[in-house]
Design an enzyme around this catalytic site. Structure first.
Site: not given
Lengths: 273, 406
Positions: B92, B114, B380
């Site tokens: 991220k 969010e 990830s």
């Protein structure tokens, strides 16, 4: 000329302004919605916006979100709202526009929706998450079926965007009075005069002003700037306060009559506070 | 037009993508696109972005040959692209670094985000702290309970976490509330969307920031194996780590497989397989596959992984699905938990539950592949955030039993 354009033209020649109440269809149920529309007509509304409930209403504040949830809990769908308009037409000729997010329209099918809407007596659509750039399919279909599609401008819109919206909208331009979501506010947003003057100088269409308007005083102020005054959350607040009461419809009617009086008042009044 | 040249000027990937947002946001999206395009032409921006990815995030992330996983499954050679080793523990942050640099260029003092699992919220809070910007993170109250430690992390770094009680009280509702905040404060606030979802230019911009994953992986596999892999596998919620891995390989003869959360099973209705089971619609500003009912109401997704628990997906994935360029499969909660255990046990790597879905699919297919075939999996994120939750799920007795017999 359709019913919406006729309404604005007639009002203009009479030097009057349109009162446009918004209610959520199916809140508390569709039968009440039908009775409410008849009452709104009787109490001086010129056009009614029927909200179509959606699970993810990104342009709406808490009041309309709650109303949408109540309507969805009742099983309200775009399909049975369109049907309800048919039953309203036995009792009222007031112009009706559906205010709906785009996904329920897509799920219904643009062509099917336009066909059914015209058949039951819907006059137009307002789709708050559909800017003109993405609105080609809906605009084409509505044009063919004789339905109005209202696009919106906001205080953040550039001159170029106001012109774009002016070219694509039919019926009127929905002017969002503030930078934000729907919901009753204590006063009109700062700079709304300049905003409306800017919009007026870039389009010849009638202008409806909405978002935040919640009192007869604000409605009076808004009527000086616009051709129509749109009131939604404030009406739903009244409905919530009086939920379940036997004279709910009359109470809402009285509130809408007070907005009508506010709009028609010739002398400016100072808003309290 | 080739797939790599998309989206078009208006942000469309075929029929998908675009901008379905209230008018209030349209000018901000135009401004964002303008600033983003100017930045991509500016070598100073490129240098800054690279500097922070290297010295702050810790890139390049390794491409690790998972030797024991390969042996255990007994088929294709499996490599893991280790985004779990990034600062904050997931991919991220690649995106939040890019967007915070753009925020500075727009002179906006405040960012919002969010978050579902909290990973994107933490990555946003992190860069907001680093650059001294005000930061508010919207999070469903249901998710705040599930991920209490991430809430604390964000607050520790000076962000406000705002609970969202509307709707299903999860990621989709947090996104709604963030969009409402953005519409209200758009003049001084930038909304750092955490995935390749949302209105144009977010799917384009986030893809470009995340493509560092695939570019590195491409170079690394060529160096280690002297050839491209046969297959890429990555989990898909909104789909940013998958697009980041896939995109630099779009023009190659490499099979692309996205793995969605099948929750309790596709036939139960309790799943997050948006591409597998959904239909095209408009949610959160873009046309894409969507989990919805016959009336166009968005349905609540279900996945054990909060990061996959979303009834939407990035529009480019919808395009890759319909064009046949990528395949999308799904892995159930139970399969993901097995994969979570498997990777922990044979490699000493505890994957995020999201990433465990990719491993779960590999566990199904690798044994049937030849030993000279190569799979690159997007790992990830790391599983630290999920350990407590998994502890609750696992049959503790069975784990103990196996250890004693072990």
């Amino acid at each position: 000329m359709n019913r919406i354009e006729e309404t604005f033209a007639t009002l203009k020649s009479a030097e009057r302004k349109a009162l446009v109440p918004y209610i959520m269809a199916g809140d508390p149920d569709l039968e009440t919605t039908a009775d409410l529309v008849v009452e709104l007509d009787r109490r001086g509304a010129d056009l009614v916006e029927l909200g179509v409930p959606f699970s993810d209403p990104i342009a709406d504040g808490p009041t309309i979100q709650r109303a949408a949830l109540r309507a969805l809990d009742q099983g309200t769908t775009l399909r049975n709202i369109v049907g309800t308009v048919g039953s309203i037409r036995e009792r009222s000729d007031i112009p009706i526009v559906l205010m709906t997010y785009y996904n329920p329209v897509l799920a219904y099918g643009i062509e099917d929706l336009c066909r059914d809407a015209v058949r039951t007596g819907v006059d137009g659509l307002i789709v708050p998450d559909l800017p003109p750039e993405e609105g080609g399919d809906l605009s084409d279909a509505c044009r063919r079926h004789g339905l109005t599609v209202v696009f919106l401008v906001a205080p953040t819109s550039t001159k170029a965007r106001i012109e774009l919206v002016g070219r694509h909208t039919t019926g009127f331009v929905y002017c969002v009075s503030l930078t934000g979501v729907t919901g009753a506010r204590g006063k009109l947003a700062d700079g709304v005069d300049e905003f409306m003057a800017l919009v007026r100088s870039h389009t010849d269409r009638p202008l409806g002003l909405g978002f935040g308007i919640s009192s007869p005083e604000q409605a009076n102020e808004a009527a000086r700037l616009a051709d129509g005054v749109i009131v939604g959350s404030a009406i739903i607040n009244v409905m919530e306060e009086h939920a379940g009461e036997p004279d709910l419809i009359r109470t809402v009617g009285e509130y809408v009559a007070s907005l009508r009086a506010g709009i028609d008042r010739k002398n400016p009044v100072t808003a309290p506070g | 037009m080739t797939a790599t040249a998309l989206p078009d000027k208006r942000g469309h990937f075929g029929v998908f993508g675009g901008r379905y947002v209230p008018e209030t946001l349209m000018t901000a999206l135009d401004e964002l696109l303008e600033v983003y395009e100017a930045a991509t032409r500016d070598p100073v921006f490129e240098d800054e972005f690279r500097y922070f990815l290297a010295d702050y995030v810790g890139r390049p992330s390794p491409l690790y040959f998972a030797e024991r996983l390969t042996e255990t499954l007994g088929g294709a050679r499996i490599y893991l692209k280790r985004e779990d080793l990034n600062h904050t523990g997931a991919h991220k942050i690649n995106n939040t670094i890019g967007q915070i640099l753009l925020t500075r260029r727009m002179n906006k003092p405040r960012v919002i985000a969010e978050t579902g699992a909290g990973q994107h919220g933490v990555a946003t809070a992190t860069v907001a702290a680093r650059f001294g910007l005000e930061c508010d993170v919207y999070m469903g109250t249901e998710d705040m309970e599930r991920q209490a430690l991430n809430v604390f992390r964000m607050r520790l770094m000076g962000s406000r976490v705002i609970g969202v009680d509307a709707g299903s009280r999860t990621l989709k509702d947090a996104l709604n509330e963030a969009l409402r905040d953005w519409a209200t404060n758009v003049r001084h606030t930038h909304y750092i969307i955490g995935s390749v979802a949302g209105p144009h230019p977010f799917p384009l911009m986030v893809r470009e920031f995340q493509s560092v994953i695939g570019r590195e992986a491409r170079g690394q596999i060529l160096e280690k194996e002297g050839r491209l892999p046969d297959m890429l596998v990555a989990c898909v919620g909104g789909g940013s780590n998958a697009i980041g891995l896939f995109h630099p390989f779009l023009d190659d003869e490499v099979q692309l497989v996205g793995v969605e959360g099948a929750g309790h099973g596709l036939d139960t209705g309790l799943h997050a397989a948006t591409l597998g089971q959904g239909t095209p619609g408009v949610l959160h500003g873009a046309m894409s596959y969507t989990g919805q009912d016959a009336n166009g109401q968005i349905q609540v997704a279900h996945s054990i992984s909060a990061g996959l628990d979303y009834p939407g997906v990035g529009p480019e994935h919808s395009y890759l699905k319909d064009s046949g360029r990528a395949d999308y499969v799904s892995v159930t909660d139970d399969e993901a938990l097995e994969a979570f255990e498997l990777l922990s046990r044979v490699e000493g790597i505890i994957p995020a539950l999201e990433s465990a879905h990719a491993i779960g699919h590999i566990a199904r297919i690798a044994p049937g592949m030849d030993r000279d075939q190569i799979i690159v999996a997007g790992l990830s994120g790391r599983g630290d955030k999920d350990v407590e939750q998994v502890y609750g799920f696992m049959d503790q007795e069975r784990v103990d039993q196996e250890r004693m017999e072990g």
